[in-house]
Design a protein around this motif. Structure first.
Motif, short mmCIF file in Angstrom:
data_model
loop_
_atom_site.label_atom_id
_atom_site.label_comp_id
_atom_site.label_asym_id
_atom_site.label_seq_id
_atom_site.Cartn_x
_atom_site.Cartn_y
_atom_site.Cartn_z
N GLY A 180 46.59 63.75 24.94
CA GLY A 180 47.76 63.66 25.83
C GLY A 180 47.39 63.50 27.29
N GLY A 181 46.09 63.47 27.58
CA GLY A 181 45.66 63.23 28.96
C GLY A 181 45.17 61.81 29.11
N ASN A 182 44.16 61.59 29.98
CA ASN A 182 43.52 60.29 30.06
C ASN A 182 42.27 60.34 29.20
N VAL A 183 42.24 59.48 28.19
CA VAL A 183 41.26 59.62 27.12
C VAL A 183 40.45 58.34 26.98
N LEU A 184 39.16 58.50 26.77
CA LEU A 184 38.35 57.36 26.38
C LEU A 184 38.51 57.20 24.87
N PHE A 185 39.44 56.32 24.48
CA PHE A 185 39.70 56.10 23.06
C PHE A 185 38.49 55.43 22.43
N ALA A 186 38.23 55.77 21.18
CA ALA A 186 37.06 55.19 20.50
C ALA A 186 37.35 53.73 20.12
N ALA A 187 36.39 52.87 20.42
CA ALA A 187 36.47 51.46 20.01
C ALA A 187 35.27 51.15 19.13
N ALA A 188 35.35 50.04 18.42
CA ALA A 188 34.19 49.61 17.63
C ALA A 188 33.00 49.45 18.57
N PRO A 189 31.87 50.04 18.24
CA PRO A 189 30.70 49.86 19.12
C PRO A 189 30.22 48.41 19.05
N THR A 190 29.89 47.85 20.20
CA THR A 190 29.44 46.45 20.23
C THR A 190 28.25 46.32 21.17
N ALA A 191 27.55 45.20 21.06
CA ALA A 191 26.44 44.94 21.99
C ALA A 191 27.02 44.51 23.33
N ASN A 192 26.38 44.93 24.41
CA ASN A 192 26.84 44.56 25.75
C ASN A 192 26.39 43.15 26.08
N VAL A 193 27.27 42.19 25.82
CA VAL A 193 26.85 40.80 26.00
C VAL A 193 26.95 40.32 27.44
N ALA A 194 27.55 41.12 28.31
CA ALA A 194 27.57 40.74 29.73
C ALA A 194 26.17 40.85 30.33
N ALA A 195 25.32 41.66 29.71
CA ALA A 195 23.95 41.82 30.21
C ALA A 195 23.04 40.85 29.47
N VAL A 196 22.07 40.29 30.20
CA VAL A 196 21.18 39.32 29.56
C VAL A 196 19.97 40.03 28.95
N THR A 197 19.33 39.35 28.02
CA THR A 197 18.19 39.94 27.33
C THR A 197 16.99 40.04 28.27
N ALA A 198 16.76 38.98 29.03
CA ALA A 198 15.62 38.99 29.94
C ALA A 198 16.13 38.87 31.38
N PRO A 199 16.59 40.00 31.95
CA PRO A 199 17.20 39.90 33.28
C PRO A 199 16.18 39.59 34.37
N ALA A 200 16.55 38.66 35.21
CA ALA A 200 15.73 38.37 36.39
C ALA A 200 16.21 39.29 37.50
N PRO A 201 15.33 39.63 38.45
CA PRO A 201 15.81 40.45 39.58
C PRO A 201 16.87 39.68 40.36
N LEU A 202 17.99 40.33 40.67
CA LEU A 202 19.07 39.66 41.40
C LEU A 202 18.97 39.97 42.89
N ALA A 203 19.32 39.00 43.72
CA ALA A 203 19.43 39.26 45.16
C ALA A 203 20.61 40.22 45.36
N PRO A 204 20.64 40.93 46.51
CA PRO A 204 21.80 41.80 46.75
C PRO A 204 23.09 40.98 46.81
N ALA A 205 24.16 41.51 46.25
CA ALA A 205 25.45 40.81 46.32
C ALA A 205 25.89 40.75 47.78
N LEU A 206 26.75 39.78 48.09
CA LEU A 206 27.08 39.47 49.49
C LEU A 206 27.47 40.68 50.33
N GLY A 207 28.36 41.53 49.82
CA GLY A 207 28.90 42.59 50.67
C GLY A 207 28.09 43.88 50.69
N LEU A 208 26.95 43.89 50.02
CA LEU A 208 26.26 45.16 49.79
C LEU A 208 25.84 45.86 51.08
N ALA A 209 25.36 45.11 52.05
CA ALA A 209 24.88 45.76 53.28
C ALA A 209 26.05 46.37 54.05
#
Ligand SMILES: Nc1nc2c(c(=O)[nH]1)N[C@H]1C(S)=C(S)[C@@H](COP(=O)(O)OP(=O)(O)OC[C@H]3O[C@@H](n4cnc5c(=O)[nH]c(N)nc54)[C@H](O)[C@@H]3O)O[C@H]1N2
Ligand SMILES: Nc1nc2c(c(=O)[nH]1)N[C@H]1C(S)=C(S)[C@@H](COP(=O)(O)OP(=O)(O)OC[C@H]3O[C@@H](n4cnc5c(=O)[nH]c(N)nc54)[C@H](O)[C@@H]3O)O[C@H]1N2
Ligand code: SF4
Ligand SMILES: [Mo]
Length: 799
Positions: free
Chosen positions: A407-436
C-alpha cells in the motif's frame, strides 16, 4: 447483391502512445487497421482514451513519412529540397558521417536525442538506442530528463538510493492514502486514473497538490492549491506538523533513515569514528544512545548500530570527546525538524498560498490513513527548484514509514532480464556535457539538456558537438528557447532524425528516416508498472498491420545502423530475435511462448515488501546510499556545496524573486498537458483536433475582466522573452494571479480547416518560445516551464 463477409481479426496488444500503455485489442478488417478497443483482461486495459481510439487515424495519416529523405538545399532555405533516397543510401551515409565525426573529434561530438518514452512509443526501442549510444562511445543523451524525469527518476536517488516514484511505484490497489503531487493521471496516465477510482471506491483517501482543480482534485479529500513552484515550502510545512504532533514512524526513522546520525556543529559533516580517535574509521558513523547516555557506532557495511537502534536519540544537543577537544553535535533528524520548524502552517501559507487548516488536515490524513502511496510528476519537474521539491517530498514520505510496504511505494517484482542498455565491452566515455557545471545532475547518468547540446554546438563548450542522432524528440518545441535551438541545429555538421512525421526539429536534419508506428511493429515490454500483477506481465506486442511505405521500426534502424558502424558484435549482427533472447535470458519466459501468447505471459515472480530489511551476506540489504540508510541528511549534496537538507528556494522567476519583472508581468504562468494530445503531437488528427481547435490559456474571471477579456477572446501571452497567442478560457477555480497555458502547438489539421502555428514566431502559439533558459535548477538544469511571469492582453489592432 451478396456482399463478401469482411475478414475481421482482433489482435491483443497494448497502446504504446503514452506512458499508460493501455491493454488493447486492435481490430483489423480486410487487412486494414480500423479500431482499437480496451482489453479488460489486461492489467492496464480497463479503458482507452481518445488518442488511443484515434490510433488508425495516426497510422493512415496523409503526412506520415514513408521514405528516407535527404536534404539537397542548405539549412535555413525555406525549401529543404527533400530528395527520396534508399535505406542503403541513408544508412551508409549516416554511418560514414558519424564515423568521420568520431574519428576527427571523438565519439562525444555526436549527441543522441530520443522522444520521451512517456509521450511516445520510443519506449519500444529506448534500451537499444542507449546501447547504440554507449557502443558508439557517446555520453550525451537528451531524453527530457530536465523536463520530465529528474525528480521521478534521479533526484530521489539522493534520498532513497533509488527512484521514488519511478522505480518504487504507488501500490494504489492497497494504499490507505494516495498523494498526487503535480500529477494528473486523468490526463496523463489512464491506467493510474482507473486504479485510483477503484481505490477511492474501496475507501482510500486522496490528497492532490495542484494549482488547478484538475482531474482527481475534484474527488480529493484535500486539494492543496499550491502557488506554482512553492511546493517545497508546503512539503516542509506538512513535515513540520507531522514531526510536532509525533505523527511519524519513529521505528522507521530510527532504524532505516540516517536521522539518528550525529552531525558536527562545526562543519555540518556526519560525525565519524575517525573524528573520535585517530585509529577510528571514517566509514563508521556515530549516533547517541539515550539509555547509555553516550555515543554508539554505526557501521554501514554491517547495517547495524552497536546496541541496536531502539534507544537512539533523534533530538538533542550532545557533546562528545574528540582528540582536539569537545565536539558539539545534534542528530540529523533534529536538524531536519529545525529546518521544517521555519515552515509552520502560518509561515508556509504566506509562501505557498495553502490555508494553515488545510495543511494540518492533510498532515493528519497522511498519518492516519497510511499506508501512503505517492506519485509526483511534471507539475514539480519543470521548476528551477525541482531538486529541492523532490527532496522535500521524499523526506516527507519517509515520515510515513510507508516506503516499500504493502500500500506504499513498492518496487513491484518484474521478470528478471539482462540489462541491454549496457554494452558488453564498454569503452571509457568522455564526461557528459553538463557534468562540470552540475556534477550531481542528470549528466552523471549521461543525460544532457537540450540547452547543453545547443551550447556545445554554438560555443563548443565544454567541447564541440557536431552530430546529432535523433529518434523522435521535437527538441525545438519541447524546451524553452527554441530560437537558439534552431540556430544550433542548423549549425550541425550532420543530423539524422527518425520520425513518424516531419516535425519542426526534423526539418533541420540532413537525413530523415521514416519510422513505423507502434501498430506496425513488434515490441517487447517487461512489466506494466501500475500494480504487482501488471509488473509481472511480459508481452511481445504484435504488429497489427505492415508498415506503411518503407517505414521501419526504431529498433530495426538501430540494429542496421549499428552493423554499418562496425558495432555488429554488440548487436547480434543485426538479429533482433537473438537480442530479445539474450534480454529474456534470466527470466523464465521464452520468445516462442511470448509469440504464441500475444496477450502476454505472467512471469513467475512474487512481489516482496520491505526488501531493505531482508538479509544479504549477513547484513540487512539497506539502501544504496553512502550510509545505507534513507538519507534525510545528504553529505553528498553538502560535499558539492548544496544544502544537505531539503529547503524551499523561491522559484527564480516569481513575483517574490523578481519584483522587477513582476512589475510588468504580474501573472504567474504555469501549464499542463492536453487530454487530447501528447505533448507536441496529434494536432493533425481530425477526430481529436475537432474538440480542441485552438491553443488556450486559462485565467481567472477577475484577471480577465480587469483586462477586458471575455471567454474565447484571442489574447497575447507576454513575458520578458516575447509573446505568443492563445484563446482565453475562464476558470474560476484558479488563483486570480495564476494562468495556465498549453505547449506543443505547431501542427495543422487541413481536413477540418484548423491552422498550424509557426513555432518560432510571435504570431504562433509555442509557449516555450517565451520562456527563458537562463534561470534553471542549479542541480538538475530543470527549466521554469511551470513557474514563470507573464502578462495577458486582449488582442486588438495594436496588440
Ligand atoms: N511548456 C511545456 N513544455 C514541455 C512540457 C510541458 O508540460 N510544458 N512537457 C515536457 C515534457 S514532460 C516532455 S517529456 C517533452 C516532450 O518532448 P518530446 O520528447 O520531444 O515529445 P513530443 O513533443 O511528444 O514529440 C515526439 C516526437 O516523436 C515522434 N514519435 C512518436 N512516436 C515515435 C516513435 O515510436 N519513434 C520515433 N522515432 N519517433 C516517434 C513524434 O512524431 C514527435 O515528432 O516536452 C516537454 N515540454
Ligand atoms: N494526454 C496526455 N497524456 C500524457 C502526455 C500528454 O501530453 N498528454 N504527456 C506524457 C508525459 S511526457 C508526461 S511527463 C506525463 C505528465 O503527466 P502530468 O505530470 O500529470 O502532466 P501535467 O498535466 O502537465 O501536470 C500535472 C499537474 O501539475 C499541475 N501543476 C502545474 N504547475 C504546478 C506546480 O507548480 N506545482 C504543482 N504541485 N502542480 C503544478 C498542473 O496543473 C497539472 O494538473 O504525461 C504523459 N501523458
Ligand atoms: S492513455 Fe490513451 S494514449 Fe495513453 S496508452 Fe492509454 S489509450 Fe494509449
Ligand atoms: Mo514528459
Amino acid at each position: 447483391m451478396a456482399s463478401e463477409k469482411p475478414s475481421i481479426e482482433r489482435i491483443p496488444g497494448y497502446c504504446a502512445l503514452c506512458v499508460s500503455r493501455c491493454g488493447s485489442i486492435a481490430v483489423v478488417e480486410n487487412g486494414r487497421f480500423v479500431g482499437l478497443e480496451p482489453d479488460p483482461s489486461h492489467p492496464t486495459g480497463q479503458a482507452l482514451c481518445a488518442k488511443g481510439r484515434a490510433a488508425p487515424e495516426l497510422v493512415y495519416h496523409a503526412d506520415r513519412l514513408l521514405y528516407p529523405l535527404q536534404r539537397t538545399r542548405p539549412k535555413g532555405d525555406p525549401d529543404p529540397g527533400w530528395r527520396r533516397i534508399t535505406w542503403d543510401e541513408a544508412l551508409d551515409l549516416t554511418a560514414t558521417r558519424l564515423r568521420q565525426l568520431a574519428q576527427a573529434y571523438g565519439p562525444e561530438s555526436v549527441a543522441f536525442s530520443v522522444a520521451s518514452p512517456s509521450t511516445s512509443a520510443s519506449v519500444d526501442s529506448t534500451l537499444w538506442i542507449e546501447r547504440l549510444m554507449r557502443a558508439f562511445g557517446s555520453p550525451n543523451l537528451s531524453m527530457s530528463m530536465e523536463l520530465c524525469g529528474w525528480g521521478r527518476y534521479l533526484a530521489t536517488v539522493y534520498t532513497y538510493g533509488a527512484s521514488v516514484p519511478g522505480a518504487y511505484m504507488p501500490d494504489l490497489e492497497h494504499a490507505g492514502c494516495i498523494l498526487f503531487w503535480g500529477y494528473n493521471p486523468n490526463v496523463a496516465r489512464l491506467s493510474h486514473a482507473t486504479a485510483t477510482m477503484a481505490a477511492l471506491k474501496r475507501g482510500a483517501r486522496l490528497i492532490v497538490v495542484d494549482p488547478r482543480r484538475a482531474g482527481l482534485a475534484g474527488r480529493a479529500d484535500v486539494w492543496l492549491q499550491v502557488r506554482p513552484g512553492a511546493d517545497a515550502a508546503l512539503a516542509l510545512a506538512l513535515a513540520h506538523v507531522m514531526i510536532e504532533r509525533g505523527w511519524y514512524d519513529r521505528d522507521f526513522i530510527r532504524e532505516w533513515t540516517n536521522g539518528p546520525l550525529l552531525v558536527r556543529a562545526d562543519n555540518g559533516r556526519l560525525l565519524t569514528e575517525y573524528d573520535l580517535s585517530a585509529e577510528g574509521s571514517a566509514q563508521r558513523y556515530v549516533a547517541w544512545n539515550e539509555a547509555k547516555r553516550g555515543p554508539v557506532l554505526y557501521d554501514p557495511s554491517l547495517g547495524r548500530y552497536a546496541g541496536g537502534s531502539s534507544d537512539l536519540a533523534l533530538f538533542g544537543v550532545f557533546t562528545v570527546d574528540a582528540p582536539q577537544g569537545k565536539l558539539v553535535c545534534r542528530p540529523a533528524f533534529d536538524h531536519l525538524a529545525e529546518a521544517c520548524r521555519r515552515y509552520s502552517p502560518e509561515a508556509a501559507a504566506a509562501i505557498c498560498s495553502v490555508e494553515p487548516g488545510q495543511i494540518e488536515h492533510a498532515a493528519q490524513l497522511l498519518w492516519e490513513a497510511r499506508p501512503v502511496a505517492y506519485y509526483a510528476w511534471s507539475g514539480v519537474e519543470q521548476q528551477t527548484n525541482a531538486t529541492q521539491i523532490a527532496r522535500a517530498i521524499a523526506q516527507l514520505y519517509a515520515l510515513t514509514g510507508s516506503f516499500d510496504t504493502k500500500g506504499g511505494n513498492v518496487l513491484f517484482a518484474a521478470a528478471p532480464t539482462a540489462n541491454v542498455a549496457a554494452v558488453t565491452a564498454p569503452a571509457p566515455l568522455a564526461p557528459a556535457l553538463g557534468l562540470a557545471d552540475r556534477p550531481l545532475g542528470p549528466s552523471r547518468w549521461q543525460h544532457v539538456t537540450s540547452d547543453e547540446i545547443y551550447r556545445a554546438i554554438l560555443e563548443q563548450q565544454p567541447y564541440a558537438v557536431r552530430g546529432l542522432v535523433g529518434f523522435g524528440a521535437n527538441l525545438l518545441v519541447a524546451h524553452a528557447d527554441g530560437r537558439r535551438g534552431r540556430e544550433a541545429l542548423a549549425a550541425l555538421d550532420f543530423y539524422v532524425h527518425a520520425d513518424l512525421f516531419m516535425n519542426p526539429t526534423a526539418e533541420l536534419a540532413d537525413i530523415v528516416l521514416p519510422v513505423a508506428s507502434a501498430f506496425e511493429r513488434e515490441a517487447l515490454k517487461i512489466g506494466f508498472e501500475v500494480s504487482a500483477a501488471a509488473q509481472a506481465l511480459v508481452q511481445l506486442r504484435r504488429p497489427v498491420v505492415a508498415p506503411r511505405g518503407e517505414a521501419r521500426s526504431d529498433t530495426a534502424i538501430v540494429f542496421d545502423l549499428a552493423c554499418r558502424l562496425g558495432l555488429g558484435s554488440e548487436f547480434w549482427e543485426g538479429d533482433v530475435d537473438a537480442a530479445y533472447r539474450y534480454q529474456l535470458g534470466p527470466s523464465d519466459v521464452s520468445l516462442e511462448t511470448l509469440r504464441e501468447q500475444p496477450g502476454g505471459v505472467r512471469a513467475p515472480v512474487q512481489t516482496r515488501y520491505r526488501k531493505f530489511a531482508g538479509q544479504r551476506d549477513g547484513a540487512p540489504q539497506g539502501f544504496a546510499t553512502p550510509t545505507h540508510k534513507v538519507e534525510l541528511y545528504s553529505e553528498t549534496l553538502l560535499a558539492h556545496g548544496y544544502s544537505p537538507l531539503p529547503e524551499h528556494v523561491e522559484p527564480l522567476v516569481s513575483p517574490q524573486a523578481r519584483p522587477d519583472i513582476a512589475e510588468h508581468y504580474p501573472l504567474i504562468l504555469t501549464c499542463a498537458k492536453h487530454t487530447l494530445f501528447c505533448e507536441s503531437q496529434h494536432r493533425g488528427l481530425p477526430s481529436l483536433r475537432r474538440h480542441a481547435l485552438d491553443p488556450e490559456v486559462e485565467l481567472h474571471p477577475l484577471a480577465a475582466s480587469e483586462r477586458g477579456i471575455r471567454a474565447g477572446d484571442w489574447v497575447r501571452i507576454e513575458t520578458s522573452q516575447g509573446s505568443v497567442q492563445a484563446r482565453a478560457r475562464l476558470n474560476d477555480a484558479l488563483a486570480p494571479n495564476v494562468v495556465c497555458g498549453q505547449h506543443g502547438w505547431w501542427q495543422s489539421c487541413p481536413e477540418i480547416g484548423a491552422p498550424g502555428y509557426d513555432p518560432f514566431s510571435r504570431d504562433g502559439a509555442n509557449l516555450n518560445l517565451i520562456i527563458g533558459n537562463e534561470a534553471i535548477d542549479p542541480i538538475s538544469g530543470s527549466v521554469p516551464h511551470r513557474a514563470y511571469l507573464c502578462q495577458i492582453r486582449r488582442m486588438g489592432p495594436d496588440v
